[in-house]
Design a protein around this motif. Sequence first.
Motif, PDB file in Angstrom:
ATOM      1  N   TRP A 127      -5.411   0.160   1.846  1.00  0.00           N
ATOM      2  CA  TRP A 127      -5.499   0.715   3.214  1.00  0.00           C
ATOM      3  C   TRP A 127      -6.868   0.401   3.821  1.00  0.00           C
ATOM      4  O   TRP A 127      -6.961   0.116   5.024  1.00  0.00           O
ATOM      5  CB  TRP A 127      -5.236   2.212   3.234  1.00  0.00           C
ATOM      6  CG  TRP A 127      -3.804   2.580   3.010  1.00  0.00           C
ATOM      7  CD1 TRP A 127      -3.303   3.406   2.054  1.00  0.00           C
ATOM      8  CD2 TRP A 127      -2.665   2.147   3.767  1.00  0.00           C
ATOM      9  NE1 TRP A 127      -1.936   3.496   2.162  1.00  0.00           N
ATOM     10  CE2 TRP A 127      -1.518   2.741   3.203  1.00  0.00           C
ATOM     11  CE3 TRP A 127      -2.506   1.311   4.866  1.00  0.00           C
ATOM     12  CZ2 TRP A 127      -0.238   2.527   3.703  1.00  0.00           C
ATOM     13  CZ3 TRP A 127      -1.220   1.096   5.367  1.00  0.00           C
ATOM     14  CH2 TRP A 127      -0.112   1.696   4.790  1.00  0.00           C
ATOM     15  N   ASP A 128      -7.928   0.431   3.012  1.00  0.00           N
ATOM     16  CA  ASP A 128      -9.268   0.087   3.522  1.00  0.00           C
ATOM     17  C   ASP A 128      -9.313  -1.340   4.057  1.00  0.00           C
ATOM     18  O   ASP A 128     -10.026  -1.629   5.016  1.00  0.00           O
ATOM     19  CB  ASP A 128     -10.326   0.261   2.432  1.00  0.00           C
ATOM     20  CG  ASP A 128     -10.685   1.716   2.167  1.00  0.00           C
ATOM     21  OD1 ASP A 128     -10.360   2.586   3.006  1.00  0.00           O
ATOM     22  OD2 ASP A 128     -11.297   1.989   1.105  1.00  0.00           O
ATOM     23  N   GLN A 167      -2.890   6.914   3.956  1.00  0.00           N
ATOM     24  CA  GLN A 167      -4.177   6.778   3.289  1.00  0.00           C
ATOM     25  C   GLN A 167      -4.734   8.159   2.948  1.00  0.00           C
ATOM     26  O   GLN A 167      -5.302   8.359   1.870  1.00  0.00           O
ATOM     27  CB  GLN A 167      -5.172   6.012   4.168  1.00  0.00           C
ATOM     28  CG  GLN A 167      -6.505   5.792   3.469  1.00  0.00           C
ATOM     29  CD  GLN A 167      -7.521   5.090   4.340  1.00  0.00           C
ATOM     30  OE1 GLN A 167      -7.593   5.347   5.539  1.00  0.00           O
ATOM     31  NE2 GLN A 167      -8.303   4.218   3.746  1.00  0.00           N
ATOM     32  N   VAL A 178      -5.625   3.295  -1.737  1.00  0.00           N
ATOM     33  CA  VAL A 178      -6.813   3.502  -0.889  1.00  0.00           C
ATOM     34  C   VAL A 178      -7.515   2.179  -0.626  1.00  0.00           C
ATOM     35  O   VAL A 178      -7.866   1.858   0.520  1.00  0.00           O
ATOM     36  CB  VAL A 178      -7.783   4.521  -1.534  1.00  0.00           C
ATOM     37  CG1 VAL A 178      -9.136   4.512  -0.834  1.00  0.00           C
ATOM     38  CG2 VAL A 178      -7.181   5.914  -1.512  1.00  0.00           C
ATOM     39  N   ASN A 218      -2.929   5.667  -6.531  1.00  0.00           N
ATOM     40  CA  ASN A 218      -3.697   6.056  -5.345  1.00  0.00           C
ATOM     41  C   ASN A 218      -4.988   5.276  -5.160  1.00  0.00           C
ATOM     42  O   ASN A 218      -5.356   4.971  -4.028  1.00  0.00           O
ATOM     43  CB  ASN A 218      -3.947   7.559  -5.387  1.00  0.00           C
ATOM     44  CG  ASN A 218      -2.646   8.309  -5.320  1.00  0.00           C
ATOM     45  OD1 ASN A 218      -1.898   8.187  -4.369  1.00  0.00           O
ATOM     46  ND2 ASN A 218      -2.342   9.074  -6.360  1.00  0.00           N
ATOM     47  N   ALA A 272       0.839  -1.206   0.000  1.00  0.00           N
ATOM     48  CA  ALA A 272       0.000   0.000   0.000  1.00  0.00           C
ATOM     49  C   ALA A 272       0.873   1.255   0.000  1.00  0.00           C
ATOM     50  O   ALA A 272       0.569   2.232  -0.696  1.00  0.00           O
ATOM     51  CB  ALA A 272      -0.938   0.001   1.205  1.00  0.00           C
TER      52      ALA A 272
END
Length: 132
Positions: A46-47, A68, A43, A39, A30
Amino acid sequence: MLDEAAALIDDDRMWGNACRTPNYVEIQRATCYGRLGLNVEAVALWDQILPSIPATARRDIGVFLARQGVALAAVPEPERATEVTKKAIELLRQTGSVRQRAELAAIPTRMDAWVDTDTGQEVTEMLARVTQ
């Protein structure tokens, strides 16, 4: 290469404590995605990662939220970027993490599409108070 690294990480051949972190390789992936400008991918990763990080790892969570936030700022998802930035700033106030402060400082550099909006101004002001 990260897939190959993941296969090498096991309890028999530990090469440091960092790789004992849950999702270590995915965290690195990530981070790489974000630094490479991928990106949307950052994202999404990271989610997936952030909910698995133990609440006791406040400094790491703060750093990861800041990363993030950078990716969300660039996508752009201003509302989510603002929400994530607020959470990261709250953790920064608790931990004083220099590493996190440096990550947060990158958010304004990715807000080009919405820097002049009310939301952009709010984020800029929040960050100015904690990154100087």
